[in-house]
Design a protein around this motif. Structure first.
Motif, PDB file in Angstrom:
ATOM      1  N   MET A  94      -4.947  -2.511   2.955  1.00 33.19           N
ATOM      2  CA  MET A  94      -4.835  -1.357   3.833  1.00 33.19           C
ATOM      3  C   MET A  94      -6.077  -1.190   4.709  1.00 33.19           C
ATOM      4  O   MET A  94      -5.975  -0.993   5.917  1.00 33.19           O
ATOM      5  CB  MET A  94      -4.620  -0.083   3.018  1.00 33.19           C
ATOM      6  N   ALA A 151       0.817  -1.212   0.000  1.00 32.83           N
ATOM      7  CA  ALA A 151       0.000   0.000   0.000  1.00 32.83           C
ATOM      8  C   ALA A 151       0.852   1.264   0.000  1.00 32.83           C
ATOM      9  O   ALA A 151       0.356   2.336  -0.322  1.00 32.83           O
ATOM     10  CB  ALA A 151      -0.921  -0.010   1.209  1.00 32.83           C
ATOM     11  N   THR A 152       2.123   1.155   0.338  1.00 34.89           N
ATOM     12  CA  THR A 152       2.969   2.343   0.391  1.00 34.89           C
ATOM     13  C   THR A 152       3.311   2.874  -0.993  1.00 34.89           C
ATOM     14  O   THR A 152       3.671   4.029  -1.129  1.00 34.89           O
ATOM     15  CB  THR A 152       4.275   2.040   1.148  1.00 34.89           C
ATOM     16  N   ASN A 171      -0.855   6.265  -3.543  1.00 35.77           N
ATOM     17  CA  ASN A 171      -1.336   7.391  -2.757  1.00 35.77           C
ATOM     18  C   ASN A 171      -2.486   6.916  -1.868  1.00 35.77           C
ATOM     19  O   ASN A 171      -3.423   6.282  -2.341  1.00 35.77           O
ATOM     20  CB  ASN A 171      -1.808   8.491  -3.719  1.00 35.77           C
ATOM     21  N   GLN A 172      -2.419   7.212  -0.578  1.00 35.23           N
ATOM     22  CA  GLN A 172      -3.419   6.716   0.361  1.00 35.23           C
ATOM     23  C   GLN A 172      -4.806   7.282   0.066  1.00 35.23           C
ATOM     24  O   GLN A 172      -5.805   6.583   0.213  1.00 35.23           O
ATOM     25  CB  GLN A 172      -2.998   7.044   1.787  1.00 35.23           C
ATOM     26  N   GLU A 173      -4.888   8.524  -0.375  1.00 33.64           N
ATOM     27  CA  GLU A 173      -6.182   9.115  -0.719  1.00 33.64           C
ATOM     28  C   GLU A 173      -6.807   8.385  -1.904  1.00 33.64           C
ATOM     29  O   GLU A 173      -8.009   8.180  -1.953  1.00 33.64           O
ATOM     30  CB  GLU A 173      -6.018  10.598  -1.037  1.00 33.64           C
TER      31      GLU A 173
END
Length: 104
Positions: free
Chosen positions: A53, A3-4, A7-9
Motif C-alpha cells: 500500500m 490491502a483492502t 484497516n488502512q489506519e
C-alpha cells in the motif's frame, strides 16, 4: 491478501522505520530484499499489505523475526534495551524501494 482486507489506519501503524545497515544494504543488492522495523504485534500478512500500500510495489515473501533487547549497564544500574521486531520483505523481480530519493 490485499490491502483492502485490513484497516488502512492499522496498516499505517505497522511499519515503524526502514533498517539501514550494512547487512540490509547487502540484502537489497543481492536478493532484492528490504528490512523494516515493525510493530511488535504485526503479522506477515499485515506487513505485506502495508508495504504494497505505502510503496506501490509487489511483495513476494515476508520473513519476521524478534530481536531480544540486550542487558546494558548505565553507570551503576543495569538497564535493558527494548525488544524489537524486524521484517525482511522480498520484492518481486523488477520492483524496487529507494530510500535515498530526495537526499541532496
Amino acid at each position: 491478501m490485499s490491502a483492502t482486507k485490513f484497516n488502512q489506519e492499522r496498516l499505517l501503524q505497522v511499519l515503524l522505520a526502514p533498517q539501514i545497515s550494512e547487512k540490509a544494504t547487502m540484502l537489497a543488492e543481492k536478493n532484492n530484499q528490504v528490512v523494516f522495523v515493525v510493530s511488535p504485534d504485526a503479522t506477515k500478512q499485515e506487513v505485506k499489505a502495508a508495504v504494497e500500500m505505502l510503496f506501490k510495489v509487489k511483495v513476494e515473501a515476508v520473513q519476521v523475526m524478534n530481536r531480544k533487547g540486550k542487558a546494558k549497564r548505565f553507570g551503576r544500574t543495569m538497564g535493558r534495551r527494548s525488544d524489537m521486531r524486524k521484517a525482511i520483505v522480498k520484492l518481486e523481480s523488477g520492483q524496487e524501494i529507494n530510500f535515498a530519493e530526495g537526499i541532496a
